[in-house]
Design a protein around this motif. Structure first.
Motif, PDB file in Angstrom:
ATOM      1  N   ALA A  38       0.816  -1.217   0.000  1.00  0.00           N
ATOM      2  CA  ALA A  38       0.000   0.000   0.000  1.00  0.00           C
ATOM      3  C   ALA A  38       0.847   1.264   0.000  1.00  0.00           C
ATOM      4  N   GLU A 150      -2.600  -0.530  12.790  1.00  0.00           N
ATOM      5  CA  GLU A 150      -3.828   0.256  12.827  1.00  0.00           C
ATOM      6  C   GLU A 150      -3.546   1.735  12.582  1.00  0.00           C
ATOM      7  N   SER A 153      -2.703   2.176   8.893  1.00  0.00           N
ATOM      8  CA  SER A 153      -3.925   1.999   8.085  1.00  0.00           C
ATOM      9  C   SER A 153      -4.841   3.210   8.211  1.00  0.00           C
ATOM     10  N   ALA A 154      -4.974   3.712   9.444  1.00  0.00           N
ATOM     11  CA  ALA A 154      -5.830   4.880   9.661  1.00  0.00           C
ATOM     12  C   ALA A 154      -5.276   6.098   8.943  1.00  0.00           C
ATOM     13  N   SER A 155      -3.970   6.244   8.948  1.00  0.00           N
ATOM     14  CA  SER A 155      -3.355   7.385   8.265  1.00  0.00           C
ATOM     15  C   SER A 155      -3.584   7.317   6.765  1.00  0.00           C
ATOM     16  N   LEU A 156      -3.515   6.128   6.219  1.00  0.00           N
ATOM     17  CA  LEU A 156      -3.762   5.955   4.785  1.00  0.00           C
ATOM     18  C   LEU A 156      -5.223   6.238   4.429  1.00  0.00           C
ATOM     19  N   ALA A 157      -6.130   5.888   5.365  1.00  0.00           N
ATOM     20  CA  ALA A 157      -7.562   6.071   5.119  1.00  0.00           C
ATOM     21  C   ALA A 157      -8.054   7.454   5.494  1.00  0.00           C
ATOM     22  N   GLY A 158      -7.181   8.255   6.115  1.00  0.00           N
ATOM     23  CA  GLY A 158      -7.563   9.601   6.512  1.00  0.00           C
ATOM     24  C   GLY A 158      -8.504   9.649   7.691  1.00  0.00           C
ATOM     25  N   ARG A 159      -8.403   8.662   8.604  1.00  0.00           N
ATOM     26  CA  ARG A 159      -9.244   8.650   9.806  1.00  0.00           C
ATOM     27  C   ARG A 159      -8.376   8.608  11.048  1.00  0.00           C
TER      28      ARG A 159
END
Length: 265
Positions: A38, A150, A153-159
Protein backbone atom coordinates in the motif's frame (compact mmCIF):
# COMPACT_ATOMS: atom_id res chain seq x y z
CA UNK A 1 2.81 7.73 -13.71
CA UNK A 2 1.79 4.20 -12.70
CA UNK A 3 -0.48 3.56 -9.71
CA UNK A 4 2.36 1.72 -7.97
CA UNK A 5 4.82 4.59 -8.34
CA UNK A 6 2.19 6.98 -7.02
CA UNK A 7 1.90 5.14 -3.70
CA UNK A 8 2.27 7.22 -0.50
CA UNK A 9 5.79 7.31 0.87
CA UNK A 10 6.68 6.01 4.34
CA UNK A 11 9.85 6.95 6.24
CA UNK A 12 11.07 5.50 9.54
CA UNK A 13 13.50 7.62 11.56
CA UNK A 14 15.68 6.78 14.55
CA UNK A 15 16.74 9.13 17.31
CA UNK A 16 18.05 8.10 20.78
CA UNK A 17 16.52 4.67 21.36
CA UNK A 18 17.14 0.93 21.45
CA UNK A 19 15.50 0.21 18.04
CA UNK A 20 12.83 -1.98 19.71
CA UNK A 21 9.91 -0.06 18.22
CA UNK A 22 11.35 -0.23 14.70
CA UNK A 23 11.75 -3.98 15.21
CA UNK A 24 8.04 -4.12 16.08
CA UNK A 25 7.34 -2.96 12.53
CA UNK A 26 9.61 -5.68 11.12
CA UNK A 27 7.89 -8.21 13.42
CA UNK A 28 4.60 -7.52 11.66
CA UNK A 29 5.66 -10.20 9.12
CA UNK A 30 2.58 -10.76 6.91
CA UNK A 31 1.15 -7.36 7.79
CA UNK A 32 4.29 -5.56 6.65
CA UNK A 33 3.82 -7.07 3.19
CA UNK A 34 0.42 -5.39 3.04
CA UNK A 35 1.97 -2.13 4.23
CA UNK A 36 4.70 -2.41 1.59
CA UNK A 37 2.05 -3.04 -1.06
CA UNK A 38 0.00 0.00 0.00
CA UNK A 39 2.96 2.31 0.59
CA UNK A 40 6.43 2.87 -0.73
CA UNK A 41 8.87 2.33 2.14
CA UNK A 42 11.15 5.13 1.05
CA UNK A 43 13.47 5.48 4.05
CA UNK A 44 14.06 2.80 6.70
CA UNK A 45 17.75 2.27 7.59
CA UNK A 46 16.87 -0.53 10.05
CA UNK A 47 15.56 -2.60 7.13
CA UNK A 48 17.48 -1.43 4.04
CA UNK A 49 20.30 0.86 2.98
CA UNK A 50 18.30 1.97 -0.07
CA UNK A 51 16.72 5.37 0.49
CA UNK A 52 14.53 7.67 -1.57
CA UNK A 53 15.03 11.35 -0.84
CA UNK A 54 12.42 14.04 -0.97
CA UNK A 55 9.09 14.42 0.82
CA UNK A 56 7.35 11.69 2.82
CA UNK A 57 3.61 11.24 3.36
CA UNK A 58 4.07 9.53 6.74
CA UNK A 59 7.11 9.58 9.00
CA UNK A 60 7.38 7.21 11.96
CA UNK A 61 9.85 8.57 14.50
CA UNK A 62 11.42 6.40 17.18
CA UNK A 63 13.63 7.82 19.93
CA UNK A 64 14.07 10.95 22.01
CA UNK A 65 16.06 14.11 21.39
CA UNK A 66 19.27 13.94 23.43
CA UNK A 67 21.91 15.78 21.37
CA UNK A 68 22.16 19.23 19.76
CA UNK A 69 22.41 17.52 16.36
CA UNK A 70 19.13 15.65 16.87
CA UNK A 71 17.44 18.84 18.08
CA UNK A 72 18.20 20.28 14.64
CA UNK A 73 17.53 17.08 12.68
CA UNK A 74 13.96 16.65 13.95
CA UNK A 75 12.99 19.96 12.36
CA UNK A 76 14.27 18.69 9.02
CA UNK A 77 12.20 15.51 9.46
CA UNK A 78 9.12 17.59 10.23
CA UNK A 79 9.61 19.77 7.15
CA UNK A 80 9.84 16.71 4.92
CA UNK A 81 6.80 14.91 6.38
CA UNK A 82 3.09 15.44 5.74
CA UNK A 83 2.28 13.41 8.88
CA UNK A 84 4.69 12.78 11.73
CA UNK A 85 3.84 9.93 14.10
CA UNK A 86 5.98 9.24 17.17
CA UNK A 87 6.29 5.61 18.23
CA UNK A 88 7.35 4.32 21.63
CA UNK A 89 8.18 5.66 25.07
CA UNK A 90 11.40 7.37 23.96
CA UNK A 91 9.68 9.42 21.26
CA UNK A 92 6.53 10.16 23.29
CA UNK A 93 8.02 10.89 26.72
CA UNK A 94 11.83 10.84 26.57
CA UNK A 95 12.29 7.16 27.40
CA UNK A 96 14.43 5.49 30.03
CA UNK A 97 17.25 7.88 29.12
CA UNK A 98 15.12 10.71 30.52
CA UNK A 99 16.33 9.61 33.96
CA UNK A 100 19.15 12.03 33.17
CA UNK A 101 16.58 14.81 33.62
CA UNK A 102 16.66 14.18 37.37
CA UNK A 103 20.45 14.23 37.67
CA UNK A 104 23.60 16.16 36.77
CA UNK A 105 24.55 14.92 33.29
CA UNK A 106 27.96 16.57 33.44
CA UNK A 107 28.82 14.55 36.53
CA UNK A 108 27.65 11.31 34.89
CA UNK A 109 29.70 11.96 31.77
CA UNK A 110 32.83 12.66 33.79
CA UNK A 111 32.44 9.36 35.66
CA UNK A 112 31.46 7.07 32.76
CA UNK A 113 33.66 8.26 29.88
CA UNK A 114 37.44 8.34 29.73
CA UNK A 115 37.30 11.37 27.42
CA UNK A 116 34.24 13.45 28.42
CA UNK A 117 35.32 16.15 25.96
CA UNK A 118 34.22 13.84 23.13
CA UNK A 119 30.63 13.74 24.41
CA UNK A 120 28.19 16.24 22.96
CA UNK A 121 24.86 15.81 24.73
CA UNK A 122 21.96 17.81 26.08
CA UNK A 123 21.17 18.06 29.78
CA UNK A 124 17.73 16.52 29.22
CA UNK A 125 16.19 13.77 27.10
CA UNK A 126 12.94 15.09 25.65
CA UNK A 127 10.07 13.76 23.53
CA UNK A 128 9.70 14.73 19.91
CA UNK A 129 6.60 16.82 20.69
CA UNK A 130 8.77 19.21 22.74
CA UNK A 131 10.46 20.25 19.49
CA UNK A 132 7.98 19.95 16.60
CA UNK A 133 4.24 19.42 16.08
CA UNK A 134 3.28 15.73 16.18
CA UNK A 135 0.20 14.32 14.43
CA UNK A 136 -0.18 11.20 16.59
CA UNK A 137 1.63 9.52 19.49
CA UNK A 138 1.73 5.73 19.75
CA UNK A 139 2.86 4.68 23.21
CA UNK A 140 4.60 1.60 24.52
CA UNK A 141 8.02 0.18 25.36
CA UNK A 142 8.00 -1.33 22.86
CA UNK A 143 4.88 -0.45 20.89
CA UNK A 144 2.27 -3.06 20.07
CA UNK A 145 2.61 -4.15 16.43
CA UNK A 146 -1.15 -4.49 15.98
CA UNK A 147 -1.63 -0.91 17.10
CA UNK A 148 1.14 0.19 14.73
CA UNK A 149 -0.58 -1.42 11.75
CA UNK A 150 -3.83 0.26 12.83
CA UNK A 151 -2.15 3.66 13.00
CA UNK A 152 -0.61 3.27 9.53
CA UNK A 153 -3.92 2.00 8.09
CA UNK A 154 -5.83 4.88 9.66
CA UNK A 155 -3.35 7.39 8.26
CA UNK A 156 -3.76 5.96 4.79
CA UNK A 157 -7.56 6.07 5.12
CA UNK A 158 -7.56 9.60 6.51
CA UNK A 159 -9.24 8.65 9.81
CA UNK A 160 -8.25 8.77 13.46
CA UNK A 161 -6.55 5.58 14.73
CA UNK A 162 -8.72 3.36 16.92
CA UNK A 163 -6.35 2.85 19.84
CA UNK A 164 -7.60 2.46 23.43
CA UNK A 165 -7.55 5.39 25.82
CA UNK A 166 -8.42 3.33 28.90
CA UNK A 167 -6.13 1.82 31.52
CA UNK A 168 -4.51 -1.59 31.86
CA UNK A 169 -7.15 -2.38 34.49
CA UNK A 170 -9.77 -2.57 31.74
CA UNK A 171 -7.58 -5.05 29.87
CA UNK A 172 -7.36 -7.15 33.04
CA UNK A 173 -11.15 -7.10 33.37
CA UNK A 174 -11.59 -8.13 29.74
CA UNK A 175 -9.19 -11.06 30.23
CA UNK A 176 -10.80 -12.13 33.49
CA UNK A 177 -7.63 -11.50 35.50
CA UNK A 178 -7.79 -11.33 39.28
CA UNK A 179 -6.51 -7.92 40.46
CA UNK A 180 -2.97 -8.45 41.72
CA UNK A 181 -3.19 -5.45 44.04
CA UNK A 182 -6.42 -6.53 45.71
CA UNK A 183 -5.82 -10.29 45.75
CA UNK A 184 -2.06 -10.46 46.29
CA UNK A 185 -1.15 -6.98 47.58
CA UNK A 186 1.27 -6.63 44.66
CA UNK A 187 2.15 -3.01 43.73
CA UNK A 188 0.82 -2.29 40.24
CA UNK A 189 0.72 0.79 37.96
CA UNK A 190 -2.17 -0.62 35.95
CA UNK A 191 -4.77 1.90 37.18
CA UNK A 192 -2.80 4.84 35.74
CA UNK A 193 -1.14 3.16 32.73
CA UNK A 194 -2.32 3.34 29.13
CA UNK A 195 -3.70 0.08 27.72
CA UNK A 196 -1.98 -1.63 24.83
CA UNK A 197 0.06 -4.53 26.20
CA UNK A 198 -2.90 -6.84 26.80
CA UNK A 199 -2.23 -6.73 30.56
CA UNK A 200 0.86 -8.85 29.99
CA UNK A 201 2.46 -8.62 33.45
CA UNK A 202 -0.74 -8.87 35.55
CA UNK A 203 -1.68 -11.95 33.50
CA UNK A 204 1.34 -13.62 35.11
CA UNK A 205 0.56 -12.31 38.62
CA UNK A 206 3.05 -9.43 38.35
CA UNK A 207 2.29 -5.78 38.79
CA UNK A 208 2.22 -3.45 35.77
CA UNK A 209 5.46 -1.50 35.26
CA UNK A 210 3.89 1.34 33.28
CA UNK A 211 5.48 0.47 29.91
CA UNK A 212 2.74 2.23 27.94
CA UNK A 213 2.91 5.46 29.95
CA UNK A 214 0.16 7.37 31.73
CA UNK A 215 -3.39 6.92 30.51
CA UNK A 216 -5.59 9.90 29.77
CA UNK A 217 -6.45 11.78 32.99
CA UNK A 218 -4.63 9.44 35.41
CA UNK A 219 -4.95 9.91 39.16
CA UNK A 220 -1.43 9.06 40.27
CA UNK A 221 -1.73 10.63 43.75
CA UNK A 222 -4.68 8.34 44.51
CA UNK A 223 -2.76 5.29 43.31
CA UNK A 224 0.20 6.33 45.46
CA UNK A 225 -2.03 6.19 48.53
CA UNK A 226 -2.87 2.59 47.69
CA UNK A 227 0.77 1.74 47.07
CA UNK A 228 1.76 3.33 50.37
CA UNK A 229 -0.87 1.14 52.03
CA UNK A 230 0.94 -1.86 50.54
CA UNK A 231 4.11 -0.80 52.33
CA UNK A 232 5.91 1.38 49.80
CA UNK A 233 7.86 4.26 51.35
CA UNK A 234 8.65 7.61 49.70
CA UNK A 235 11.88 6.45 47.95
CA UNK A 236 10.07 3.39 46.58
CA UNK A 237 7.19 5.52 45.32
CA UNK A 238 9.67 7.87 43.68
CA UNK A 239 11.35 4.96 41.88
CA UNK A 240 8.18 3.21 40.74
CA UNK A 241 7.25 6.18 38.54
CA UNK A 242 10.79 6.55 37.16
CA UNK A 243 11.07 3.82 34.59
CA UNK A 244 10.24 3.76 30.88
CA UNK A 245 8.11 6.91 31.00
CA UNK A 246 9.81 8.83 33.80
CA UNK A 247 9.51 12.15 31.96
CA UNK A 248 5.80 11.82 31.14
CA UNK A 249 4.21 14.68 33.05
CA UNK A 250 1.90 12.74 35.44
CA UNK A 251 4.65 10.26 36.32
CA UNK A 252 7.31 12.96 36.58
CA UNK A 253 5.22 15.12 38.89
CA UNK A 254 4.28 12.22 41.13
CA UNK A 255 7.87 10.98 41.41
CA UNK A 256 9.07 14.49 42.25
CA UNK A 257 6.39 14.80 44.92
CA UNK A 258 7.69 11.71 46.71
CA UNK A 259 11.29 12.68 46.07
CA UNK A 260 10.62 15.93 47.92
CA UNK A 261 9.15 13.97 50.83
CA UNK A 262 12.27 11.80 50.94
CA UNK A 263 14.50 14.90 50.99
CA UNK A 264 12.51 16.29 53.91
CA UNK A 265 12.74 13.33 56.07
Amino acid sequence: MSARSARPRLAVWKFASCDGCQLSLLDCEDEILAVADAMEIAYFPEATRAAISGHYDISLVEGSVTTPHDAERIHEVRRRSSKLITIGACATSGGIQALRNFADVTEYVSIVYARPDYIDTLAASTPISDHVPVDFELRGCPIDKTQLVEVISASLAGRRPATPAHSVCIECKLKGNVCVMVAHRTPCLGPVTHAGCGALCPSYDRGCYGCFGPKETPNAPSLSQWLAGLGMDAPSLERVYRTFNANAQPFREESERHGAKDDQG
